[in-house]
Design a protein around this motif. Sequence first.
Motif, PDB file in Angstrom:
ATOM      1  N   VAL A 159     -30.218  27.031 -34.279  1.00 22.83           N
ATOM      2  CA  VAL A 159     -29.054  27.181 -34.482  1.00 22.83           C
ATOM      3  C   VAL A 159     -28.536  27.749 -32.791  1.00 22.83           C
ATOM      4  CG1 VAL A 159     -26.332  26.763 -35.393  1.00 22.83           C
ATOM      5  CG2 VAL A 159     -28.924  27.587 -36.986  1.00 22.83           C
ATOM      6  N   ALA A 192     -23.071  25.820 -31.385  1.00 19.64           N
ATOM      7  CA  ALA A 192     -22.919  24.640 -32.844  1.00 19.64           C
ATOM      8  C   ALA A 192     -22.298  24.642 -34.170  1.00 19.64           C
ATOM      9  CB  ALA A 192     -24.624  25.133 -33.331  1.00 19.64           C
ATOM     10  N   CYS A 239     -22.409  23.686 -37.570  1.00 16.24           N
ATOM     11  CA  CYS A 239     -23.607  23.449 -38.548  1.00 16.24           C
ATOM     12  C   CYS A 239     -23.265  23.509 -40.230  1.00 16.24           C
ATOM     13  CB  CYS A 239     -24.861  24.217 -38.394  1.00 16.24           C
ATOM     14  SG  CYS A 239     -26.208  23.764 -39.136  1.00 16.24           S
ATOM     15  N   ASN A 263     -14.347  26.977 -33.056  1.00 20.33           N
ATOM     16  CA  ASN A 263     -15.659  26.683 -32.518  1.00 20.33           C
ATOM     17  C   ASN A 263     -15.665  26.655 -30.645  1.00 20.33           C
ATOM     18  OD1 ASN A 263     -17.465  24.206 -32.748  1.00 20.33           O
ATOM     19  ND2 ASN A 263     -18.916  25.942 -33.045  1.00 20.33           N
ATOM     20  N   THR A 288     -19.906  30.658 -32.688  1.00 22.20           N
ATOM     21  CA  THR A 288     -21.375  29.353 -33.391  1.00 22.20           C
ATOM     22  C   THR A 288     -20.992  29.511 -34.736  1.00 22.20           C
ATOM     23  OG1 THR A 288     -23.533  29.871 -31.840  1.00 22.20           O
ATOM     24  CG2 THR A 288     -23.457  28.900 -33.526  1.00 22.20           C
ATOM     25  N   CYS A 311     -19.581  17.339 -39.710  1.00 23.15           N
ATOM     26  CA  CYS A 311     -20.285  18.497 -38.365  1.00 23.15           C
ATOM     27  C   CYS A 311     -21.576  18.067 -38.139  1.00 23.15           C
ATOM     28  CB  CYS A 311     -20.986  19.860 -39.115  1.00 23.15           C
ATOM     29  SG  CYS A 311     -19.791  20.916 -40.399  1.00 23.15           S
ATOM     30  N   GLU A 312     -21.965  18.132 -36.202  1.00 30.37           N
ATOM     31  CA  GLU A 312     -22.579  17.650 -35.880  1.00 30.37           C
ATOM     32  C   GLU A 312     -23.478  17.758 -36.378  1.00 30.37           C
ATOM     33  OE1 GLU A 312     -21.524  20.744 -32.857  1.00 30.37           O
ATOM     34  OE2 GLU A 312     -20.160  19.282 -34.889  1.00 30.37           O
ATOM     35  N   ARG A 313     -24.564  19.050 -36.929  1.00 34.46           N
ATOM     36  CA  ARG A 313     -25.943  19.132 -37.799  1.00 34.46           C
ATOM     37  C   ARG A 313     -25.354  19.739 -39.354  1.00 34.46           C
ATOM     38  NH1 ARG A 313     -28.826  21.792 -32.996  1.00 34.46           N
ATOM     39  NH2 ARG A 313     -27.532  20.706 -31.177  1.00 34.46           N
ATOM     40  N   ILE A 321     -30.174  18.896 -36.079  1.00 28.26           N
ATOM     41  CA  ILE A 321     -30.732  20.230 -35.704  1.00 28.26           C
ATOM     42  C   ILE A 321     -31.982  20.231 -34.749  1.00 28.26           C
ATOM     43  CG2 ILE A 321     -32.172  22.206 -36.578  1.00 28.26           C
ATOM     44  CD1 ILE A 321     -29.616  22.030 -37.705  1.00 28.26           C
ATOM     45  N   THR A 322     -32.392  20.726 -33.657  1.00 29.94           N
ATOM     46  CA  THR A 322     -33.645  20.945 -32.939  1.00 29.94           C
ATOM     47  C   THR A 322     -34.235  21.180 -33.232  1.00 29.94           C
ATOM     48  OG1 THR A 322     -32.138  22.772 -31.579  1.00 29.94           O
ATOM     49  CG2 THR A 322     -32.449  19.646 -30.746  1.00 29.94           C
TER      50      THR A 322
END
Length: 226
Positions: A28, A32, A34, A188, A194, A208-210, A225-226
């Motif tokens: 993360v 972020a 998440c 955030n 985070t 949520c973007e993740r 998620i990367t």
Amino acid sequence: MLRLTDVAKDYGTPQRSIPVLRDISFTVPQGAFCAIVGPSGSGKSTLLNIIGLLDRPDRGEICFGGVRANFTSAAEAAQLRNRLIGFVFQSFQLLPRLCAWENVALPLLYRGVARSNRRLLALAMLERVGLANRADHLPSELSGGQSQRVALARALIGEPRLLLADEPTGSLDSVTATEVVALLRDLNQRLAVTILMVTHDRDLAAQCERRIELLDGRIVRETGIT
Ligand SMILES: Nc1ncnc2c1ncn2[C@@H]1O[C@H](COP(=O)(O)OP(=O)(O)O)[C@@H](O)[C@H]1O
Ligand SMILES: [Mg+2]
């Protein structure tokens, strides 16, 4: 900011062990927001407690900003937790005899900050969560949404880099829940904290973007998620 590598946790006895988390790996980035989703019993709270250094994994490792958490030293874990991590829970967990600002100021008490300073800092944080006018109210005089704002202010007053929220909207009606998530999003962005939020509300998770989706202790899907 946060990296988990092959984290696993079992409950039970060595003879009859029940895997609760299996091969959990993800990263993360700093800043972020998440969501962790999944049905009841899928291991969400266990995962959050391990990340929050309240529980220890049986296998695997967790790194904060490249520094590996040392679970064998309770003192070291506590120090890392106090410096780095804020927690909010579904049940708010405010102390009933303390008013709003005193609840918010508790982490500063443990850090040895003088009372007059604690009050000033707590009032500033209550202002940030939109509750300056409730500073002297007891938890019993606050609504669910207001109580969660106080809990959020308490979690953030120590300026943690990571906020862990375990079903923070689980006790709230849907309108209030949406407001609290909007506030989380705002904090955030403004405080660059985070956030990992456990929720089983799919609409909130979709904001949520993740997202990390758990099922039976495994990650079954990751989005963004990367
Ligand atoms: N302290 C414990 N002892 C034994 N089993 C536990 C303990 N905590 C959680 N579990 C079990 O681990 C599984 C995952 O629990 P939990 O992390 O609370 O899931 P969730 O938060 O997704 O509902 C459940 O099957 C639960 O019964
Ligand atoms: Mg849970």
